[in-house]
Structures are given as structure tokens and as C-alpha cells.
Design a protein around this motif. Sequence first.
Motif, PDB file in Angstrom:
ATOM      1  N   GLU A  19       0.842  -1.194   0.000  1.00 53.04           N
ATOM      2  CA  GLU A  19       0.000   0.000   0.000  1.00 53.04           C
ATOM      3  C   GLU A  19       0.883   1.252   0.000  1.00 53.04           C
ATOM      4  OE1 GLU A  19      -3.070   0.111  -0.428  1.00 53.04           O
ATOM      5  OE2 GLU A  19      -3.594   2.179   0.121  1.00 53.04           O
ATOM      6  N   LEU A  20       1.924   1.201   0.824  1.00 51.88           N
ATOM      7  CA  LEU A  20       2.868   2.318   0.868  1.00 51.88           C
ATOM      8  C   LEU A  20       3.488   2.535  -0.512  1.00 51.88           C
ATOM      9  CD1 LEU A  20       4.521   4.406   2.517  1.00 51.88           C
ATOM     10  CD2 LEU A  20       6.169   2.595   2.967  1.00 51.88           C
ATOM     11  N   LEU A  30       3.361   5.837  -2.868  1.00 54.99           N
ATOM     12  CA  LEU A  30       4.571   6.489  -3.388  1.00 54.99           C
ATOM     13  C   LEU A  30       4.515   6.556  -4.911  1.00 54.99           C
ATOM     14  CD1 LEU A  30       7.404   5.023  -1.149  1.00 54.99           C
ATOM     15  CD2 LEU A  30       6.171   7.161  -0.892  1.00 54.99           C
ATOM     16  N   GLU A  31       3.973   5.502  -5.483  1.00 56.10           N
ATOM     17  CA  GLU A  31       3.934   5.422  -6.935  1.00 56.10           C
ATOM     18  C   GLU A  31       3.052   6.513  -7.526  1.00 56.10           C
ATOM     19  OE1 GLU A  31       4.611   1.420  -9.013  1.00 56.10           O
ATOM     20  OE2 GLU A  31       2.452   1.725  -8.921  1.00 56.10           O
ATOM     21  N   ILE A  76       7.347   1.581  -8.884  1.00 55.10           N
ATOM     22  CA  ILE A  76       8.041   1.279  -7.632  1.00 55.10           C
ATOM     23  C   ILE A  76       8.089  -0.241  -7.533  1.00 55.10           C
ATOM     24  CG2 ILE A  76       7.823   1.258  -5.133  1.00 55.10           C
ATOM     25  CD1 ILE A  76       8.141   4.019  -5.394  1.00 55.10           C
ATOM     26  N   ILE A  77       9.266  -0.771  -7.320  1.00 55.45           N
ATOM     27  CA  ILE A  77       9.396  -2.218  -7.194  1.00 55.45           C
ATOM     28  C   ILE A  77       9.652  -2.548  -5.727  1.00 55.45           C
ATOM     29  CG2 ILE A  77      10.751  -4.221  -7.878  1.00 55.45           C
ATOM     30  CD1 ILE A  77      11.368  -2.486 -10.467  1.00 55.45           C
ATOM     31  N   CYS A  94       4.895  12.200   1.658  1.00 53.43           N
ATOM     32  CA  CYS A  94       3.683  11.385   1.464  1.00 53.43           C
ATOM     33  C   CYS A  94       3.750  10.121   2.307  1.00 53.43           C
ATOM     34  CB  CYS A  94       3.521  10.956   0.000  1.00 53.43           C
ATOM     35  SG  CYS A  94       3.120  12.277  -1.103  1.00 53.43           S
ATOM     36  N   GLY A  95       4.919   9.455   2.222  1.00 54.83           N
ATOM     37  CA  GLY A  95       5.088   8.182   2.919  1.00 54.83           C
ATOM     38  C   GLY A  95       4.994   8.352   4.423  1.00 54.83           C
ATOM     39  N   THR A  96       5.641   9.409   4.951  1.00 59.25           N
ATOM     40  CA  THR A  96       5.639   9.636   6.394  1.00 59.25           C
ATOM     41  C   THR A  96       4.220   9.933   6.881  1.00 59.25           C
ATOM     42  OG1 THR A  96       7.774  10.642   5.990  1.00 59.25           O
ATOM     43  CG2 THR A  96       6.905  10.831   8.203  1.00 59.25           C
ATOM     44  N   GLU A  97       3.506  10.681   6.072  1.00 59.82           N
ATOM     45  CA  GLU A  97       2.121  10.996   6.401  1.00 59.82           C
ATOM     46  C   GLU A  97       1.299   9.714   6.488  1.00 59.82           C
ATOM     47  OE1 GLU A  97      -1.370  13.479   4.298  1.00 59.82           O
ATOM     48  OE2 GLU A  97       0.656  14.287   4.069  1.00 59.82           O
TER      49      GLU A  97
END
Lengths: 126, 129, 514
Positions: free
Chosen positions: C433-434, C438-439, C448-449, C477-480
Motif C-alpha cells: 500500500e505504501l 509512493l507510486e 516502484i518495485i 507522502c510516505g511519512t504521512e
Amino acid sequence: MDEKRKILIIDDEPDLLKVIKNRLESWGFEVFCWATGAGAVKQVLEIRPHLIILDIMLPDINGYDLCYKIKKTPEISSIPVIVATAKQEWQEDMGDIGRFAKADDCIPKPFEPDVLLDKINRLLNK
Amino acid sequence: MAKKVLVIDDNEQDRKIAERYLKKSGYNDIIMAVNGQEGLSKVNAENPGLVILDTMLPDILGFEVCRKIKDSKGPQAPVVIMMTGAVDAVDAVKARQSGADDYCVKTADGGPLLAALKNISDKDIDPHT
Amino acid sequence: MAQVKINIIIAGAGQKAKALLELLHSHNAIRILGVVDKDSSAIGIKYAQKLGIPTASDYQRFLSQNEVVEIIDLTESKDAREELGRLSNGNTKVIDSRTSIMEILLQELNNKTSELEKIRAELDIQSWGLQKTNEGIRTLYKELEKKNEELSKLDQLKSDFLSTVSHELRTPLATIKETVSQIRDGLLGPTTPRQQEFLTMCLENIERLGRIINNLLDLSKIEAGKTELKRKLTDIMGLVKRTCMTFSSRLSSKGLEIKITFPPEAIEVYLDEDKIIQVLNNLIGNSVKFTKQGFIGISVIDKGDFIECSVSDTGKGIREEDLERLFSKFQQFGQAVDPEEKGTGLGLAISKGIVELHRGKIWAESKLGQGTRFIFTLPKYNSRQVLKERIADSLRAGLRTQELISVLVFELSGFSALQEKLGRQKAGSFLNELARILEEGLSNRERIIVEADAMFSILKETTKAQALSLKDRLLSCGTEFLKKNGLDRETAIAWRVLNFPEDGSTVEQLCADL
């Protein structure tokens, strides 16, 4: 009885268009065909089909880009799209392609009629 | 009149490349030898004006062949261009020491050979003309 | 060549004598017999002693009956000259020193000059050789560059060719298949049972042709180095069990039994699930095909650094001389027990390719009449090795066509704690999901692999600065996302940005400090 459900097939192979049209009509759909990427979005806007079957390899545009374009056009973005492909590398990455192109489902070529009907029904009854 | 050319090389591919570029440079009278022994006897029998000589031959070292050609014919000796598949300063030095007039590497496009041929005709060190 | 030496005695040991000694003492045409001076502390005497040349206060011991001895007179006193004059007879000559020295020096000069000339000629040859070599290297380098360019073009052509071929072959096949099945299904009018039978046969052969095309393309892709593995940490036993299940109806209809041997502990291996299933399908399928009665044995053995997986049968076996050819293309041995199960002759070649892509080995053992055993091994990698390899592979593929590439690597620290907290499956889907989130921040062609607890993206035509600013955006974005899920305490996202050619000019250099 309901009005016939409309399906638009976008594929550049006239023979294949002909047989798929025949098959879909036997299932009771009203079928429209379009053979190029050019004008495809306009066709979708005019016909307003209930579902689109889209070949990933069109002569003038990557079907994947076309799918993305359809999904980015607000009036038609909710129309379900099934992408079809005969390309090996796409077949391996079906899931990914669906995800990228924002397509709703995908089917490899050559396809099984039952599988196609199953996918169409599932998307139309959502 | 363009002079007669003898190509001494055991590799068929290399002989063909040499032949192609020799013809391109206007040399049409081309004879071949596949080893040092054959090369030496053809130098004596056919009196070529130019010899294209590979450094690595199956029987005699190319340098030895070159020296023999130059020694046996004295001032009448043909012009010798030595060709090699390896790039090695020692090889070039050995070629010169054994009397070679020029030295170049083998390539598929024959560029260095063409340049060497041009060099020779510019200098016109052909003893027969 | 024997050299005639000039024997000399130096008379007088002043400054001049010293200079003369200096000049002559190592000359190979001159033998200095001795230096004579009344003054034993004279500068020339001292110098001669230093050089190991004999010294004396008179001439007697240096003179000889048989050899000519030249006395070079450097004395400046009258007495000394008179004494020398008395010595001059027969073999002993007092000579005009200057003439003799001049001769020697002239000779010396001549020698030196010719030696210099020789050296210069030698140098000329050497520098000519060096120049020729330089030219040669330059030419060969250019040639190599050209070849490299041609190769990468060829490589691209090969890729395009494969994908075009698969498209070109499948498209007509799709039309044929659909047409024949519509006739059989009666969409185009009624058909007789006999027509039905033939149409069904036709469809089966279309299926088979489709399988051959797929296999051929699979194999060409493997051979062309175009197959990318999508490896995930996988429970190998679960995979084997699931694959066996798909054979259950075929097995029971043939009355064959399946015997599975697993180690007590679960083993997780990094592998491409679809590809290893393809291998298992091939091996089990072959065993079922060629076995009339008995059982199919499947085992997984933990060998420490690698696992060994085997599929054995009680079929008729393969002759030893055929074992080697088994994995080559289009090799079919013996008639299949069931004639309708015609293979493509490519299954084992593909299996070999897949196993080798996983850096494993595959081989067969067989006894005629007793059965055959196929064994393959898969190395166990740790997540870091796999990540590194994946990035290296992707980079290598990218660099075939690109000159500017950035790699974005994100790593979830504390992932194992997360796995314990959420369970493996949930942690995995959280990671996916992360990755999806990110993608969304990437342009629509970039991917994103996900690999183990990390993920990366290969960004073509992206400078390091661009990659860094993209990284900042994705990171927030990811940290959020972590915060939203209340996981920002346990985990954090670590990152790396690598750029080709800025951070390294080869794949190895780039990946070295990952």
C-alpha cells in the motif's frame, strides 16, 4: 426489458472486431467498433458505452495511454475498461498494467469467451 | 601500373578483409599465402611489389618472414606492411627492426590498412617504380 | 674483441694529474700503471690512492721489459724532466702528453657519437612503435565503441522483435480461435455432431499452438536475457502443495498417488512464484505424463544455504545417454502414455532457464525401468542481497538505452517489528500500500518495485537533483501515510538516491555502497 447494454470495442484488427462483435451480440449486447486511437475518446463521449474493450497495441497510440486518457476525462472516467493484449510482456504484467493504466480489468489474447463474459458481467453489475 | 600484392595470413577472414581494402585502394593483382613458408616462396616466384604480412603465422614468426624477405631481396625487396591482431608496442618495434615499412592493427573496417596503404603510395617507396 | 691497451705512468701528481686521472681511470683503452711524485702528500697521489691506483716516488717498479710504457710528463721541474729523459729508451717512452690525450679523447668522442646514433635510431624505432601502438589502441577503441553501439541496438531490436512476434502470432490466433469456437457453439448456424467433433479437435490444436508460442517466447526471452524475476519471500512448501493440488484430478483419473516429503520447519525462499510454479508444473506434468502406475514423489530438503526440490516418478525411466540432452530444446523422449497430452518439447529447457535465473541448478537422475528423478536447487538469499541484485538488474536493463538514470531506494526500518505486530501478511500488504501511495507521486510511466522490506524505482533521464527533490515529495507522502496508520513510532522510511553517471560509471560501482 432493459435497453440493450452498449459495448465499444477498440481494436485495429478488422477480422477480430468482426468475430468479437458477433460473440458479444450473441450475448445480447449492442456493439460498436473503432479501429484507431485517433478519435477514440470522441467516440466514447458520443456513444457513452456501458463498457469498453480496448486493445493495448493500436497502430497510432499505445492502448495504455488511451486508457489513461479515458480515465482522466471526467464525463467518461467511470466507464469500465477491459484492456486486451497479445503481447507477451504485457501478459506477464497484467495486474500492473491494470493498475497503471487505471483499467478495471484485463484479458490476454487469445481469450476464452467464458472468461470474457464473466469479466463483462462482473463489471457491469458493480 | 599498380603493383602485385601478396597477402600472407593464415586467417581466411583477415585475408578477405585485406583483399577487399586492397582492391578499394586500386590494387587488383592480389595473391595469397596462408603461412610463412608459402609466403617466402611466393615472394621469390612472383616478385610482388607489396607484401601484407600477419605477425602471427602458424609456421614461422611474421617478423622472421619479414627479415628474410628484406634480406634475400636486398634493395629489390618489396614494401612490407605488417598487420597484427594484438596491440603491443613491442610488436611494432619488432616489425620495424625486422625491416617492415609500416605496421597496423587489424580491424573489421580495414581503416588502419587503408591508411597504411595511402602512406606507402604517398611516400612512393616502391622500388619498382 | 681484444683491445690493445695503452700502459701509462703519470709523472707528477698536481692538480693536472688529478684531472687526468679523473678522465682516464675508467677508460677501457688505458691502463694506468701508477702515479709518480716525490711528494707523497701531493693531491694527485691522494686521488690515485682513492681510486686504488698504485703510487710511488720513483718509476722503477712500473717499468717493464716487454711492454711499451708511456710516461705522461706532467712534472714542472727541470730535474724531474732530466730524470725522465734518462728513462726514455726501448720500451719506455716519455711522450708529448697532450697529443696522446687528444687522440684518446677524439677516439672517445667518435665512439660516443656512434653509440649515441645507435641509441637515437633505437629510440626512433621505439617511439615509432609507441606511436603505432597508440594509433592501434585508438582505432581498436573506436571499433569497440562502434561494436558496443551496434550491440545495444541489436539488443533493443531483439526485445522489439520478441514483443512484436508474440503480438503478431497471437492476434491471428485469437481471430481463428474465436471464429472456430463460434461455429462450434452454433452462433453461425447449426452443426452436425461430426462437424462438432472436428471443430473441437481444431480448437485443441489451437490451444496447443498457443502453448508452443508461449513456450517459445518464454524461452527466447530467457535466452535473450530479457526475463525479469519478480522475487518475493515465499513459503516454498505452500507453493509446492498448491501446485500439486492442481494435478489432483489428473492424478486420480490415472490412479496415481502423490507422496510429499517436507522438512518439519517452514522454509522461506526468495523466488519468482509464477516462474517456479511453471517449473514445478513442467516437472510434475512430465512425471504424470510418462507414468502408468505407481506414484509421484515430491520432496523439499533444507540444505542450509540452499533448498533442494525434487520430483520423482515410477515411470519407465530415461536412458543414461539421453539424460544430457534432456534440457535442450525440442527433445522429446519416448511416447507419452496419454497421446492427447502432447508436450511442446520446450518445458525442460524453460525450467532450466528459470532455475538458472534464480542461480540454482537442475539435473535429472534415472534408472531405466525404475523411474526418473528431477532435482533443482534454489539458493536462499537474504533480503539485502536480493534488493541489490534487483537494482543491479534493473539498472543494467535501463543503461542499455539510457545515459542518465537515477535510482530511488526507500527502506522501511523496523520492518521485522512491524511484521511481528501486524503479522507477516498484513505487514506485506501495508508495504504494498505504501508502495502504491509512493507510486502515485511518480509520473505515470515510472514504477516502484517492492523487494522485502525495501522498495526502489529506476528513474530514466533523471538527474540527481531532480531525483532528490522527488524523494522529498515522496518521503513526506510516505511519512504521512505512516502517521495516519499510527505506525510512525515503530517504523521510519530511510532513503538513498543514486545517480548514473554521477555516483558511479558502472552498475557495480553504483551498487557497491548500497
